[in-house]
Design a protein around this motif. Structure first.
Motif, PDB file in Angstrom:
ATOM      1  N   ASP A 115      22.984 -40.900 -38.575  1.00 54.52           N
ATOM      2  CA  ASP A 115      21.963 -41.643 -38.164  1.00 54.52           C
ATOM      3  C   ASP A 115      21.547 -42.275 -36.520  1.00 54.52           C
ATOM      4  O   ASP A 115      20.662 -42.874 -36.235  1.00 54.52           O
ATOM      5  CB  ASP A 115      21.533 -42.860 -38.980  1.00 54.52           C
TER       6      ASP A 115
ATOM      7  N   ILE B 114      20.422 -37.245 -34.345  1.00 49.98           N
ATOM      8  CA  ILE B 114      19.346 -36.924 -35.186  1.00 49.98           C
ATOM      9  C   ILE B 114      18.551 -35.715 -34.323  1.00 49.98           C
ATOM     10  O   ILE B 114      18.262 -34.665 -34.841  1.00 49.98           O
ATOM     11  CB  ILE B 114      18.471 -37.965 -35.417  1.00 49.98           C
TER      12      ILE B 114
ATOM     13  N   LYS C 107      15.453 -37.018 -42.380  1.00 48.61           N
ATOM     14  CA  LYS C 107      15.800 -37.567 -41.076  1.00 48.61           C
ATOM     15  C   LYS C 107      15.559 -36.752 -40.025  1.00 48.61           C
ATOM     16  O   LYS C 107      15.566 -37.074 -38.831  1.00 48.61           O
ATOM     17  CB  LYS C 107      17.264 -38.110 -41.230  1.00 48.61           C
TER      18      LYS C 107
END
Length: 352
Positions: free
Chosen positions: A214, A219, A333
């Motif tokens: 994350d 990402i 994500k």
């Protein structure tokens, strides 16, 4: 008949080892052939042996300029094509084809479409020819700008699209310096400071793998990677970092997970880096001991360099806990779209 995967390895004594992973109690007789064609129905194949064992070894001279493939021919089943899992390329030790893994839905990753590796900086002339003959259309480099500047990849072919997607993994960069036997003051002080806080190299590696899930830089890097890989014009693709272990390992865990490869095979694929550099590991640990004069510091550095299941399972566990599946993680994500998912399946999967 269900075969999870078949793969070949080059052994030190000039032999090739073929491993067949299956839960079948009695594997039917098969004929084993070799070929330079990435085609299980090719007529350009040569007989090697007949067996019903899940592991066989034989003397074999593989091609030094292009990939060699093998074919299992069964009387009552479709032939199965596979290749060397760790490709024998002078100047690289961790160049791997991820083909052959069976997904939970009964599909199989195609051979010769996506490769993972250590960097290409030390590629020898004969290895250069081999890599060029992979027919690559893209190379994705997960290293940071300083790493790339210090140890640039050679230009394999000007037509290959090269992408720099840096997940900003400081620990991986430190491990790269350790691999270069940088055991100077900065490296030692980092280790001593961490040890004084009660942290081990293991802890740092686990924390890095969890951060890949994350952190904003990760990402962006891994989202871009998926979006490039989903475009057939960029396949075949080679994706690498310094050693092909952690940054590359996370990226391929996500890609294989999106395609439906079960978790145990995700871990297996990650751990193959340990097999790829088993001799290097033993040699480097002794170097760390000699050059630091401190076992605790050497152990800390070696943990950054080593390949351990708990590293990749840390990121898998976090993804599963927070998103349920790797596919859902990639959707939520990394911005994976339905069209990109379908393109990945079309380009990279075939019937098992």
């Amino acid at each position: 008949m269900k075969i999870d995967y078949a793969e070949a390895y080059v052994l030190d004594d000039g032999q090739t080892e073929v491993d067949i992973k299956t839960d079948e109690q009695n594997l039917p007789d098969y004929e084993l052939y070799w070929t330079l064609d990435n085609d299980k129905y090719t007529k350009e194949k040569k007989y090697l042996l007949t067996s019903n064992k899940t592991q066989v070894c034989f003397q074999f001279s593989y091609s030094t300029v292009r990939p060699t493939y093998f074919i299992l021919n069964f009387k009552k089943h479709e032939p199965l094509l596979f290749g060397y899992r760790i490709l024998p390329v002078p100047g690289m030790y961790n160049l791997r084809d991820i083909g052959g893994y069976r997904t939970s839905a009964g599909m199989r990753i195609k051979w010769g479409q996506v490769y993972r590796s250590d960097y290409l900086h030390n590629l020898e002339p004969s290895g250069y020819t081999f890599v060029k003959n992979l027919g690559l259309r893209s190379i994705i480099d997960f290293r940071g700008a300083i790493e790339v500047k210090d140890t640039p990849d050679p230009v394999i072919d000007p037509a290959i699209h090269t992408f720099a997607f840096d997940p900003n993994a400081e620990t991986a960069a430190i491990a790269g310096r350790a691999q270069n036997l940088d055991t100077g003051k900065d490296m030692k002080e980092r280790a001593k400071e961490a040890l004084a806080k009660g942290e081990t190299g293991n802890d740092q590696m686990i924390r890095q793998q969890e951060s890949f899930v994350d952190s904003p830089a990760s990402i962006e890097a891994f989202s871009n990677t998926i979006k490039v890989t989903a475009q057939s014009k960029y396949l075949p693709s080679l994706q690498h970092c310094r050693g092909g272990k952690d940054r590359t390992g996370f990226g391929f865990m996500v890609l294989e997970g999106i395609l439906g490869v079960p978790a145990e095979l995700l871990v297996y694929d990650y751990m193959l880096t340990k097999r790829a550099r088993v001799k290097k590991n033993a040699r480097y640990y002794q170097k760390f001991l000699q050059q630091t004069g401190n076992k605790e510091v050497a152990d800390y550095m070696y943990a950054l360099f080593d390949t351990r299941e708990e590293f990749i399972t840390a990121s898998i566990t976090k993804i599963m806990r927070e998103y349920g599946t790797i596919y859902q993680y990639a959707t939520d994500k990394l911005g994976l779209t339905e069209a990109e998912y379908l393109n990945l399946r079309k380009s990279l999967l075939e019937k098992a």
